[in-house]
Design a protein around this motif. Structure first.
Motif, short mmCIF file in Angstrom:
data_model
loop_
_atom_site.label_atom_id
_atom_site.label_comp_id
_atom_site.label_asym_id
_atom_site.label_seq_id
_atom_site.Cartn_x
_atom_site.Cartn_y
_atom_site.Cartn_z
N ARG A 190 43.08 -1.56 39.33
CA ARG A 190 42.46 -2.65 38.57
C ARG A 190 43.15 -2.81 37.23
O ARG A 190 43.61 -1.84 36.64
CB ARG A 190 40.98 -2.35 38.34
CG ARG A 190 40.27 -3.47 37.61
CD ARG A 190 38.80 -3.27 37.57
NE ARG A 190 38.25 -3.55 38.89
CZ ARG A 190 36.96 -3.64 39.14
NH1 ARG A 190 36.10 -3.44 38.17
NH2 ARG A 190 36.51 -3.91 40.34
N TRP A 192 41.99 -4.15 33.65
CA TRP A 192 40.71 -4.38 32.99
C TRP A 192 40.94 -4.83 31.55
O TRP A 192 41.71 -4.20 30.83
CB TRP A 192 39.93 -3.07 33.00
CG TRP A 192 38.49 -3.20 32.72
CD1 TRP A 192 37.89 -3.04 31.52
CD2 TRP A 192 37.47 -3.53 33.64
NE1 TRP A 192 36.56 -3.24 31.63
CE2 TRP A 192 36.27 -3.55 32.93
CE3 TRP A 192 37.46 -3.82 35.01
CZ2 TRP A 192 35.06 -3.85 33.54
CZ3 TRP A 192 36.25 -4.10 35.60
CH2 TRP A 192 35.07 -4.11 34.87
N ARG A 199 35.69 -6.12 28.05
CA ARG A 199 34.70 -6.16 29.12
C ARG A 199 33.94 -4.84 29.20
O ARG A 199 34.51 -3.79 29.01
CB ARG A 199 35.37 -6.45 30.45
CG ARG A 199 36.00 -7.80 30.44
CD ARG A 199 35.96 -8.57 31.66
NE ARG A 199 34.81 -8.39 32.50
CZ ARG A 199 34.78 -8.83 33.73
NH1 ARG A 199 35.81 -9.42 34.24
NH2 ARG A 199 33.71 -8.66 34.46
N CYS A 206 32.25 -1.98 31.28
CA CYS A 206 32.28 -1.41 32.63
C CYS A 206 30.98 -0.66 32.86
O CYS A 206 30.98 0.50 33.24
CB CYS A 206 33.51 -0.53 32.84
SG CYS A 206 33.62 0.87 31.73
N PRO A 212 35.73 1.40 36.47
CA PRO A 212 36.65 0.49 35.79
C PRO A 212 37.17 -0.61 36.68
O PRO A 212 37.16 -0.57 37.84
CB PRO A 212 37.79 1.40 35.35
CG PRO A 212 37.52 2.73 35.89
CD PRO A 212 36.20 2.74 36.55
#
Length: 59
Positions: free
Chosen positions: A46, A48, A52, A54, A59
């Protein structure tokens, strides 16, 4: 920038999830990845954005 991650597969810090690593390549993006040394493979799981949440711990 993440260039040729196979050269330094353990460069990132230990991840929140067992078996993963995390690397800030271009702030504020966090790259979550795992390595398979037997297969000589780095798998990106991912990308990320740091702003954001989590909240679920994944994650």
């Amino acid at each position: 920038m993440l260039r040729n991650p196979q050269l330094f597969p353990n460069r990132g810090r230990l991840g929140l999830v067992a078996g993963t690593r995390e690397l800030v390549a271009v702030w504020p993006y966090l790259i979550v990845y795992e390595t398979d040394m037997n297969a000589d493979l780095v798998r990106i799981l991912r990308i990320w954005h740091g702003a954001r949440d989590c909240g679920d711990g994944l994650p």
